[in-house]
Design a protein around this motif. Structure first.
Motif, PDB file in Angstrom:
ATOM      1  N   VAL A 122       0.863  -1.177   0.000  1.00 55.53           N
ATOM      2  CA  VAL A 122       0.000   0.000   0.000  1.00 55.53           C
ATOM      3  C   VAL A 122       0.899   1.226   0.000  1.00 55.53           C
ATOM      4  O   VAL A 122       1.648   1.454   0.950  1.00 55.53           O
ATOM      5  CB  VAL A 122      -0.919   0.022   1.236  1.00 55.53           C
ATOM      6  N   ILE A 124       1.267   5.021   0.412  1.00 50.45           N
ATOM      7  CA  ILE A 124       0.545   6.139   1.020  1.00 50.45           C
ATOM      8  C   ILE A 124       1.415   7.387   0.943  1.00 50.45           C
ATOM      9  O   ILE A 124       2.547   7.392   1.435  1.00 50.45           O
ATOM     10  CB  ILE A 124       0.196   5.851   2.497  1.00 50.45           C
ATOM     11  N   LEU A 135      -2.331   4.406  11.493  1.00 50.07           N
ATOM     12  CA  LEU A 135      -2.732   3.491  10.425  1.00 50.07           C
ATOM     13  C   LEU A 135      -1.534   2.702   9.910  1.00 50.07           C
ATOM     14  O   LEU A 135      -1.629   1.487   9.685  1.00 50.07           O
ATOM     15  CB  LEU A 135      -3.377   4.268   9.277  1.00 50.07           C
ATOM     16  N   LEU A 139      -1.328  -1.315   9.923  1.00 56.82           N
ATOM     17  CA  LEU A 139      -1.074  -2.118   8.725  1.00 56.82           C
ATOM     18  C   LEU A 139       0.140  -3.017   8.938  1.00 56.82           C
ATOM     19  O   LEU A 139       0.139  -4.190   8.542  1.00 56.82           O
ATOM     20  CB  LEU A 139      -0.854  -1.204   7.518  1.00 56.82           C
ATOM     21  N   VAL A 146       3.712  -1.611   3.590  1.00 52.89           N
ATOM     22  CA  VAL A 146       3.341  -0.204   3.440  1.00 52.89           C
ATOM     23  C   VAL A 146       4.540   0.599   2.955  1.00 52.89           C
ATOM     24  O   VAL A 146       5.661   0.413   3.428  1.00 52.89           O
ATOM     25  CB  VAL A 146       2.859   0.401   4.779  1.00 52.89           C
ATOM     26  N   LEU A 167      -3.162   5.770  -1.743  1.00 54.14           N
ATOM     27  CA  LEU A 167      -3.866   6.671  -0.826  1.00 54.14           C
ATOM     28  C   LEU A 167      -3.117   7.990  -0.728  1.00 54.14           C
ATOM     29  O   LEU A 167      -1.893   8.005  -0.598  1.00 54.14           O
ATOM     30  CB  LEU A 167      -3.959   6.055   0.576  1.00 54.14           C
ATOM     31  N   CYS A 307      -8.534   8.182  -2.926  1.00 51.66           N
ATOM     32  CA  CYS A 307      -8.081   6.975  -3.614  1.00 51.66           C
ATOM     33  C   CYS A 307      -8.819   6.842  -4.939  1.00 51.66           C
ATOM     34  O   CYS A 307      -9.741   7.608  -5.239  1.00 51.66           O
ATOM     35  CB  CYS A 307      -8.318   5.732  -2.751  1.00 51.66           C
ATOM     36  N   GLN A 316      -5.380  -4.387  -1.352  1.00 52.41           N
ATOM     37  CA  GLN A 316      -4.659  -3.355  -0.601  1.00 52.41           C
ATOM     38  C   GLN A 316      -5.623  -2.403   0.103  1.00 52.41           C
ATOM     39  O   GLN A 316      -5.540  -2.185   1.315  1.00 52.41           O
ATOM     40  CB  GLN A 316      -3.752  -2.560  -1.547  1.00 52.41           C
ATOM     41  N   LEU A 317      -6.544  -1.817  -0.661  1.00 45.73           N
ATOM     42  CA  LEU A 317      -7.466  -0.851  -0.074  1.00 45.73           C
ATOM     43  C   LEU A 317      -8.506  -1.529   0.809  1.00 45.73           C
ATOM     44  O   LEU A 317      -8.980  -0.935   1.783  1.00 45.73           O
ATOM     45  CB  LEU A 317      -8.141  -0.026  -1.167  1.00 45.73           C
ATOM     46  N   SER A 319      -7.868  -3.935   2.800  1.00 45.99           N
ATOM     47  CA  SER A 319      -7.186  -4.069   4.094  1.00 45.99           C
ATOM     48  C   SER A 319      -7.213  -2.754   4.863  1.00 45.99           C
ATOM     49  O   SER A 319      -7.434  -2.730   6.078  1.00 45.99           O
ATOM     50  CB  SER A 319      -5.730  -4.507   3.878  1.00 45.99           C
ATOM     51  N   VAL A 320      -6.999  -1.663   4.148  1.00 50.04           N
ATOM     52  CA  VAL A 320      -7.021  -0.344   4.787  1.00 50.04           C
ATOM     53  C   VAL A 320      -8.402  -0.052   5.360  1.00 50.04           C
ATOM     54  O   VAL A 320      -8.540   0.366   6.523  1.00 50.04           O
ATOM     55  CB  VAL A 320      -6.616   0.751   3.782  1.00 50.04           C
ATOM     56  N   LEU A 324      -9.473   0.741   9.220  1.00 48.78           N
ATOM     57  CA  LEU A 324     -10.066   2.035   9.571  1.00 48.78           C
ATOM     58  C   LEU A 324     -11.410   1.870  10.272  1.00 48.78           C
ATOM     59  O   LEU A 324     -11.764   2.671  11.148  1.00 48.78           O
ATOM     60  CB  LEU A 324     -10.249   2.891   8.317  1.00 48.78           C
TER      61      LEU A 324
END
Length: 356
Positions: A122, A124, A135, A139, A146, A167, A307, A316-317, A319-320, A324
């Motif tokens: 991911v 970011i 975050l 992760l 990340v 992100l 995003c 990936q997203l 999981s985010v 969250l």
């Protein structure tokens, strides 16, 4: 997956070239300040009293002064020199935190890429913030690779538009300045292509030494001749917010002593004030709390991630979003002073988020 950490360390070097690290003695000084006892501090560190005393004496010999003194009714307390040593290591760590984290992250990415055989990460790009850091830790705890790059809000959003990250983290004030700030991001965000994700609401304000010795009451005091200020770097969302706030109360930046003195993160600003190098700073409340500073709230703001809408269902997203929306994550953010993670993980249309 491996974790990599880079740490800032202060080294004392005497006239004969002998070097001594402060890394061993600084935690001991912290504990002496907390417990009022060298014996208790040594015990908490798992050291013998003799060894702890030897560490302190070695540093004192190199510095040429006492780090600890005895105080009636309070036991052992840090001397002014001891306080300075403690503060110096803390300032060093906080001011270098972001660049060192970036180096560690780049090394970790390369190592994990080799170890994982191409497992996607991911990416970011985000304006610095404590909820973002939370975050990244979450992760990591879930073993999700990340790649975090802290940068100015506009740079983060433009990186998303170029496809350089999954992100992009940015923040928008609540109230009269929102439209002006939103205009910075509009060229990079497409209502059909992009999606916003709520992270948190947070408060920005003034950092002051404990007890507010100069009796600061608000932004207008930045123009006082006896006040030294430390600023965020040009282009940052916090700098833009400060400039708008100053304009609204009629303060000319040219009147501010230290306006051109800049740091890259909220923590570094707080460290600067805590060290006595400035009387005022501007940033988010947890940084002030971390350094035991007083805080005057100025404005609330929303922090979003942007995003690609089409990628929300990718691993990936996904999981985010799962993190969250978890109770554990929102509870951790709720414990940050001035942070409100209500609706964390909520999907918001671009126009709605920018408009507020």
């Amino acid at each position: 997956m491996v974790d990599v950490e880079c740490r800032a360390e202060l080294i004392l070097r005497d006239a004969d070239g002998r070097e001594t690290s402060l890394s061993a003695v600084v935690p001991l000084l912290k504990l002496v300040a907390q417990t009022g006892s060298i014996a208790n501090a040594a015990s908490a560190k798992g050291l013998s009293y003799r060894h702890a005393w030897g560490l302190l004496r070695e540093i004192e010999a190199r510095l040429g002064g006492a780090l600890i003194t005895k105080s009636r009714g309070r036991g052992s307390v840090l001397s002014e020199l001891g306080e300075s040593v403690l503060r110096a290591q803390r300032v060093c760590g906080e001011r270098l935190e972001t660049p060192l984290q970036a180096v560690a992250n780049d090394v970790a990415i390369e190592l994990n890429r080799r170890l994982a055989g191409g497992v996607s990460q991911v990416r970011i790009h985000a304006s610095h913030g404590y909820a973002v850091a939370a975050l990244v830790r979450a992760l990591g705890d879930q073993r999700v690779p990340v790649d975090i790059k802290y940068r100015e809000s506009a740079e983060a959003v433009s990186a998303l538009a170029r496809g350089e990250c999954e992100l992009a983290g940015f923040h928008l004030p609540i109230g009269e300045f929102r439209s002006t700030c939103a205009d910075i991001y509009r060229p990079f965000l497409d209502r059909n292509r992009h999606q916003l994700i709520r992270l948190t609401r947070r408060t920005q304000g003034l950092f002051l030494p404990k007890g507010n010795p100069k009796q600061i009451s608000g932004l207008r005091d930045l123009a006082r001749g006896d006040v030294r200020f430390v600023n965020r770097q040009p282009g940052s969302g916090t700098r833009m917010l400060l400039d708008l706030s100053l304009r609204s109360v009629g303060v000319d930046p040219d009147q501010i002593n230290g306006y051109a003195t800049t740091e890259l993160t909220h923590s570094a600003i707080a460290a600067f004030v805590a060290s006595g190098m400035a009387d005022l700073g501007f940033g988010v409340q947890p940084a002030a709390h971390h350094f035991a500073l007083d805080f005057i709230p100025i404005i609330d703001e929303d922090y979003f991630f942007a995003c690609e809408r089409a990628r929300l269902d990718e691993a990936q997203l996904a999981s985010v979003l799962r993190i969250l929306r978890s109770d554990g994550f929102t509870e951790s953010v709720a414990h940050l002073e001035g942070y409100d993670p209500a609706h964390c993980g909520l999907l918001v249309d671009v126009d709605e988020g920018l408009h507020g």
